[in-house]
Scaffold this active site. Structure first.
Site: not given
Length: 368
Positions: A142, A249, A192, A253, A225
């Site tokens: 970001y 992020d 990852k 959620d 993942d």
């Protein structure tokens, strides 16, 4: 007796309503538990823009830097949709995070037994769930450069750069390990590393920090993942999850919805230690400003109340009192009290925003 300083920024929409209930609870701790707070209040978001032409006045920013902790309600609303990006209400919150250097975002996912049926997962999978996601908040994709939309030949290309330094990974890892020591003493680091160099560095630094300073904490690694899959398969295997800005992020959620109600959840954003040894901190509910129900006494104050409980634990070293407040909330929910967002097929007793706050106060009185 130490008096703690607290800056309250109710903000927009339902922010002032839920913060009114938190003020009652702050006063209760001062009167009944000898925990006095020096509380100041100011503007952030749309209401600050209405008064000052900016979503966060410089004087308010200065106050935030000086107090022991900041408690924020919510910002934004359709009234401000057409403002220039630089003065949108959300920029006030982002400025607080940036200038206070709040690099560790703590997002708990706790499923109260009374609300286990609200989850889309089976009750036995989520009942008793209590995990914490620590998301790196001030770096990563970001913020990395270069970024933007550029022309290459005959077409445009969008570029965002995933970038982390060793020191940025080091400090958020330490925050996660310290937190785990207060909880179940387990950390799972997610990245990852199989396809991203930043993930390789992330894993190397987390391992080094663990070996050097936190060998007593159980550490595991998981690709992000797979972590998302495991959160919906067997979430109770986790205690503390530490991850980068983008994955944090998404995963936070996902974890939040395991509890069945996004509007019930608090959060904390922590920075470097101040002179008193405690971290700079901003506490806020995860929910938004919900302008569609503002000023209708429908808002659920529990997420904001639990955000104050996090402040008691992480900024004021009052873990026992934080647990007292959390148990009071759990007791109220078990009694069947329900704001509009919590009314499900099993029913309950409808209550207003202030009724819910008063019910928590009664449960706190009963705890004495």
């Amino acid at each position: 007796m130490t008096t703690h300083s607290l800056l309250i920024l109710p903000g927009d929409g339902i922010g002032p309503e839920v913060m009114t209930e938190v003020r009652k609870i702050i006063d209760w701790f001062g009167a009944k538990r000898d925990l006095p707070f020096d509380v100041s209040e100011d503007l952030v978001g749309g209401c600050a823009y209405d008064k000052h032409g900016t979503p966060l006045h410089d004087d308010t920013m200065a106050k935030a830097q000086e107090v022991d902790a900041v408690l924020l309600g919510a910002v934004g609303g359709p009234k401000y949709d057409d403002l220039d990006f630089s003065v949108k209400p959300e920029r006030g919150l982002l400025r607080l995070r940036k200038e206070m250097d709040l690099f560790a975002n703590l997002r708990p996912a706790q499923c109260f037994d009374a609300l286990a049926d609200f989850s889309s997962l089976k009750k036995d999978i989520v009942s008793g769930l209590d995990i914490m996601i620590v998301r790196e908040l001030t770096s990563g994709i970001y913020f990395g450069e270069p970024r933007g939309i550029f022309k290459e030949g005959n077409e445009r290309v969008g570029i965002n750069t995933q970038r982390y330094t060793e020191s940025e990974i080091d400090r958020v890892a330490r925050a996660a390990f310290e937190l785990a020591r207060r909880r179940g003493n387990k950390v799972c680091s997610m990245e990852k590393a199989n396809v991203m160099e930043s993930g390789i560095l992330w894993r190397e630094v987390v391992n080094r920090v663990h070996q050097e300073s936190y060998a007593d904490v159980e550490l595991s690694h998981m690709y992000a993942d797979n972590g998302a899959m495991q959160l919906v398969r067997a979430p109770k295997q986790f205690d503390v999850i530490v991850t980068d800005n983008l994955f944090g992020d998404i995963l936070s959620d996902c974890a939040a919805m395991l509890t069945g109600s996004l509007g019930m959840l608090p959060s904390a954003s922590l920075g470097a230690p101040m002179a008193n040894g405690r971290p700079k901190a901003l506490y806020e509910p995860v929910h938004g400003s919900a302008p569609d129900i503002a000023d209708q006494a429908k808002a659920n104050p529990i997420a904001c109340i639990l955000s104050f409980a996090m402040a008691l634990r992480y900024s004021f070293d009052q873990g026992d009192e934080a647990a007292r407040l959390e148990q009071a909330v759990e007791s109220v929910l078990a009694s069947g009290a329900r704001t509009a967002d919590l009314m499900g097929p099993e029913g309950g007793t409808p209550v207003s925003t202030s009724d819910m706050g008063d019910a928590v106060l009664r449960a706190l009185d009963a705890s004495l």
